[in-house]
Design a protein around this motif. Structure first.
Motif, PDB file in Angstrom:
ATOM      1  N   GLU A 202       0.828  -1.209   0.000  1.00 49.58           N
ATOM      2  CA  GLU A 202       0.000   0.000   0.000  1.00 49.58           C
ATOM      3  C   GLU A 202       0.861   1.257   0.000  1.00 49.58           C
ATOM      4  O   GLU A 202       0.446   2.306  -0.495  1.00 49.58           O
ATOM      5  CB  GLU A 202      -0.930   0.000   1.222  1.00 49.58           C
ATOM      6  CG  GLU A 202      -2.056  -1.022   1.133  1.00 49.58           C
ATOM      7  CD  GLU A 202      -3.058  -0.855   2.263  1.00 49.58           C
ATOM      8  OE1 GLU A 202      -3.428   0.299   2.570  1.00 49.58           O
ATOM      9  OE2 GLU A 202      -3.461  -1.881   2.839  1.00 49.58           O
TER      10      GLU A 202
ATOM     11  N   GLU B 209       5.230  -1.284   6.952  1.00 50.59           N
ATOM     12  CA  GLU B 209       4.022  -1.972   6.492  1.00 50.59           C
ATOM     13  C   GLU B 209       4.151  -3.490   6.662  1.00 50.59           C
ATOM     14  O   GLU B 209       3.229  -4.162   7.137  1.00 50.59           O
ATOM     15  CB  GLU B 209       3.729  -1.631   5.036  1.00 50.59           C
ATOM     16  CG  GLU B 209       2.470  -2.301   4.510  1.00 50.59           C
ATOM     17  CD  GLU B 209       2.101  -1.893   3.094  1.00 50.59           C
ATOM     18  OE1 GLU B 209       1.373  -2.654   2.423  1.00 50.59           O
ATOM     19  OE2 GLU B 209       2.548  -0.805   2.657  1.00 50.59           O
TER      20      GLU B 209
ATOM     21  N   LEU C  45       3.842  -4.501  10.345  1.00 48.32           N
ATOM     22  CA  LEU C  45       2.451  -4.500  10.811  1.00 48.32           C
ATOM     23  C   LEU C  45       1.708  -5.743  10.311  1.00 48.32           C
ATOM     24  O   LEU C  45       0.876  -6.307  11.025  1.00 48.32           O
ATOM     25  CB  LEU C  45       1.738  -3.225  10.351  1.00 48.32           C
ATOM     26  CG  LEU C  45       2.037  -1.991  11.202  1.00 48.32           C
ATOM     27  CD1 LEU C  45       1.716  -0.707  10.464  1.00 48.32           C
ATOM     28  CD2 LEU C  45       1.262  -2.060  12.529  1.00 48.32           C
ATOM     29  N   LYS C  46       2.047  -6.181   9.125  1.00 54.10           N
ATOM     30  CA  LYS C  46       1.421  -7.390   8.580  1.00 54.10           C
ATOM     31  C   LYS C  46       1.772  -8.614   9.411  1.00 54.10           C
ATOM     32  O   LYS C  46       0.940  -9.505   9.608  1.00 54.10           O
ATOM     33  CB  LYS C  46       1.882  -7.590   7.124  1.00 54.10           C
ATOM     34  CG  LYS C  46       1.303  -8.835   6.456  1.00 54.10           C
ATOM     35  CD  LYS C  46       1.797  -8.961   5.024  1.00 54.10           C
ATOM     36  CE  LYS C  46       1.290 -10.253   4.372  1.00 54.10           C
ATOM     37  NZ  LYS C  46       1.795 -10.390   2.986  1.00 54.10           N
TER      38      LYS C  46
ATOM     39  N   ASP D 124      -2.612  -8.714  16.235  1.00 54.57           N
ATOM     40  CA  ASP D 124      -3.508  -7.612  16.566  1.00 54.57           C
ATOM     41  C   ASP D 124      -3.232  -7.178  17.996  1.00 54.57           C
ATOM     42  O   ASP D 124      -3.158  -8.008  18.910  1.00 54.57           O
ATOM     43  CB  ASP D 124      -4.969  -8.052  16.439  1.00 54.57           C
ATOM     44  CG  ASP D 124      -5.388  -8.274  14.994  1.00 54.57           C
ATOM     45  OD1 ASP D 124      -4.633  -7.874  14.090  1.00 54.57           O
ATOM     46  OD2 ASP D 124      -6.464  -8.859  14.767  1.00 54.57           O
TER      47      ASP D 124
ATOM     48  N   TYR E  58      -1.524   5.845   6.078  1.00 53.59           N
ATOM     49  CA  TYR E  58      -1.556   4.394   6.271  1.00 53.59           C
ATOM     50  C   TYR E  58      -1.560   4.044   7.763  1.00 53.59           C
ATOM     51  O   TYR E  58      -2.313   3.164   8.203  1.00 53.59           O
ATOM     52  CB  TYR E  58      -0.345   3.757   5.578  1.00 53.59           C
ATOM     53  CG  TYR E  58      -0.200   2.282   5.860  1.00 53.59           C
ATOM     54  CD1 TYR E  58      -1.002   1.350   5.199  1.00 53.59           C
ATOM     55  CD2 TYR E  58       0.735   1.812   6.788  1.00 53.59           C
ATOM     56  CE1 TYR E  58      -0.875  -0.012   5.462  1.00 53.59           C
ATOM     57  CE2 TYR E  58       0.867   0.461   7.056  1.00 53.59           C
ATOM     58  CZ  TYR E  58       0.052  -0.448   6.388  1.00 53.59           C
ATOM     59  OH  TYR E  58       0.173  -1.786   6.656  1.00 53.59           O
TER      60      TYR E  58
ATOM     61  N   GLN F  72      -4.830   4.301   9.585  1.00 57.05           N
ATOM     62  CA  GLN F  72      -5.763   3.205   9.306  1.00 57.05           C
ATOM     63  C   GLN F  72      -5.404   1.911  10.038  1.00 57.05           C
ATOM     64  O   GLN F  72      -6.285   1.101  10.341  1.00 57.05           O
ATOM     65  CB  GLN F  72      -5.796   2.926   7.798  1.00 57.05           C
ATOM     66  CG  GLN F  72      -6.284   4.083   6.952  1.00 57.05           C
ATOM     67  CD  GLN F  72      -5.993   3.874   5.471  1.00 57.05           C
ATOM     68  OE1 GLN F  72      -5.285   2.957   5.086  1.00 57.05           O
ATOM     69  NE2 GLN F  72      -6.559   4.739   4.641  1.00 57.05           N
ATOM     70  N   THR F  73      -4.119   1.712  10.326  1.00 57.72           N
ATOM     71  CA  THR F  73      -3.665   0.397  10.783  1.00 57.72           C
ATOM     72  C   THR F  73      -3.120   0.347  12.202  1.00 57.72           C
ATOM     73  O   THR F  73      -3.038  -0.735  12.791  1.00 57.72           O
ATOM     74  CB  THR F  73      -2.558  -0.124   9.848  1.00 57.72           C
ATOM     75  OG1 THR F  73      -1.476   0.838   9.828  1.00 57.72           O
ATOM     76  CG2 THR F  73      -3.080  -0.330   8.432  1.00 57.72           C
ATOM     77  N   ALA F  74      -2.732   1.482  12.763  1.00 62.99           N
ATOM     78  CA  ALA F  74      -2.019   1.443  14.042  1.00 62.99           C
ATOM     79  C   ALA F  74      -2.355   2.655  14.905  1.00 62.99           C
ATOM     80  O   ALA F  74      -2.875   3.667  14.419  1.00 62.99           O
ATOM     81  CB  ALA F  74      -0.509   1.389  13.793  1.00 62.99           C
TER      82      ALA F  74
ATOM     83  N   LYS G 287      -0.432  -2.151  16.833  1.00 63.75           N
ATOM     84  CA  LYS G 287      -1.336  -2.541  15.751  1.00 63.75           C
ATOM     85  C   LYS G 287      -2.769  -2.524  16.270  1.00 63.75           C
ATOM     86  O   LYS G 287      -3.060  -3.025  17.360  1.00 63.75           O
ATOM     87  CB  LYS G 287      -0.982  -3.940  15.244  1.00 63.75           C
ATOM     88  CG  LYS G 287      -1.806  -4.378  14.029  1.00 63.75           C
ATOM     89  CD  LYS G 287      -1.322  -5.713  13.496  1.00 63.75           C
ATOM     90  CE  LYS G 287      -2.137  -6.174  12.296  1.00 63.75           C
ATOM     91  NZ  LYS G 287      -1.632  -7.459  11.740  1.00 63.75           N
ATOM     92  N   LYS G 288      -3.661  -1.952  15.495  1.00 60.34           N
ATOM     93  CA  LYS G 288      -5.050  -1.835  15.931  1.00 60.34           C
ATOM     94  C   LYS G 288      -5.675  -3.217  16.143  1.00 60.34           C
ATOM     95  O   LYS G 288      -5.341  -4.178  15.457  1.00 60.34           O
ATOM     96  CB  LYS G 288      -5.862  -1.049  14.895  1.00 60.34           C
ATOM     97  CG  LYS G 288      -5.574   0.447  14.916  1.00 60.34           C
ATOM     98  CD  LYS G 288      -6.507   1.221  14.004  1.00 60.34           C
ATOM     99  CE  LYS G 288      -6.269   2.722  14.132  1.00 60.34           C
ATOM    100  NZ  LYS G 288      -7.178   3.504  13.260  1.00 60.34           N
TER     101      LYS G 288
END
Length: 311
Positions: free
Chosen positions: A191, A207, A210-211, A215, A239, A242-244, A271-272
């Motif tokens: 992304e 990125e 985080l992947k 969670d 980014y 949205q993710t963290a 991480k969310k």
């Protein structure tokens, strides 16, 4: 220090002999010494050394080799930074300690393993590590160091930005490789791929990390101090929204870096997750000079106050 000096002398003297006899580089020679130590063919004498003694002696040997034969990808995270990262990993992961299970920590740019081993030695027997590294010599040095310090680390030699055959980790630690990533075929699937031109490798590592974090997992990055001032910064910030959840931005002392342009900060994310929530206030702080004991004590006290306020 006496034990560390004796261990370093043992590694160094034998490495110099191998370097001369076999016409190898000093770093390759250090690897041969470490492997002979592991095999029991040639071991240091003297009192039993701690894991930290062994790690520091190996670190000194590797640093000597890197200075003699400098390569862009051959760099090591200094002890002062490793200890700071380890302190914050302890602070953020303390809830995991009471659960009984081991904490899994991934370093996707593990290099010689110095940062990961520093953190693991601080957390003692509560952790298991995973490291990814593309450079063959560096990962062999990391493997030997992990074995000699008796730390459970699984190592994978590959480009960390390609698909990894690893389970998501409780925590990520990484001294991010800074610069442009050369493989556009891999970058296009991220992304954070730049709209034009080459993409920053350190953005892609964030990125990817985080992947491969669980969670609610925490991520501890050493990042360029100006990470949010580049032409690709807006995409990174969007980014992360949205993710963290950003937990902390810790500015590191200028004295730790030979050049102000290479200054770094410690960037901590979570991480969310469905059952999580952002902190009430992001911790923004600057680490004082590492030689100023009183100022350091005040800094760590500020961290503890912030931690209590978040609860």
């Amino acid at each position: 220090m006496e034990t560390i000096e004796k261990l370093f002398s043992f590694i160094n003297e034998n490495a110099v002999k191998i370097e001369e006899e076999k016409e190898l580089t000093y770093l390759d020679s250090v690897l041969e010494v470490l492997n002979a130590w592991l095999d029991g063919d040639k071991i240091p004498t003297g009192k039993v050394a701690t894991k930290e003694d062994i790690r520091k002696a190996i670190q000194l040997s590797i640093l000597k080799g890197m200075r003699e034969n400098a390569q862009p990808n051959h760099q090591m995270t200094p002890d002062a930074l490793g200890l700071l990262v380890g302190y914050f990993v302890e602070q953020f992961m303390d809830n995991k300690k009471t659960e009984g299970s081991k904490i899994s920590i991934l370093d996707p740019a593990v290099g010689t393993g110095n940062l990961l081993l520093t953190v693991m030695n601080l957390l003692e027997d509560r952790v298991e590590g995973v490291g990814v590294e593309v450079d063959e010599l560096l990962i062999q040095l990391a493997a030997a160091s992990a074995d000699l310090t008796e730390q459970p680390i699984a190592l994978f030699r590959q480009d960390a930005l390609q698909n990894l055959m690893i389970n998501p980790a409780d925590a990520i630690v990484c001294d991010l490789p800074v610069g442009y990533y050369p493989n556009d075929d891999v970058a296009k699937d991220f992304e954070l791929k730049a709209a034009e031109g080459m993409t920053y490798a350190h953005h892609l590592f964030i990125e990817q990390s985080l992947k491969y974090s669980k969670d609610g997992g925490y991520l501890f990055f050493l990042v360029p101090e100006n990470i949010f001032e580049s032409e690709q910064a807006q995409g990174l910030y969007k980014y992360l929204q949205q993710t963290a959840w950003i937990q902390a931005v810790i500015q590191l002392p200028d004295s730790l870096f030979s050049n102000k342009a290479h200054a770094k900060s410690l960037f901590i994310l979570q991480k969310k997750s469905a059952d999580g929530k952002p902190v009430k206030e992001v911790l923004l702080a600057k680490v004082p000079s590492m030689t100023n004991k009183q100022a350091l004590e005040m800094f760590f006290a500020k961290v503890q106050i912030w931690k209590k306020e978040q609860k």
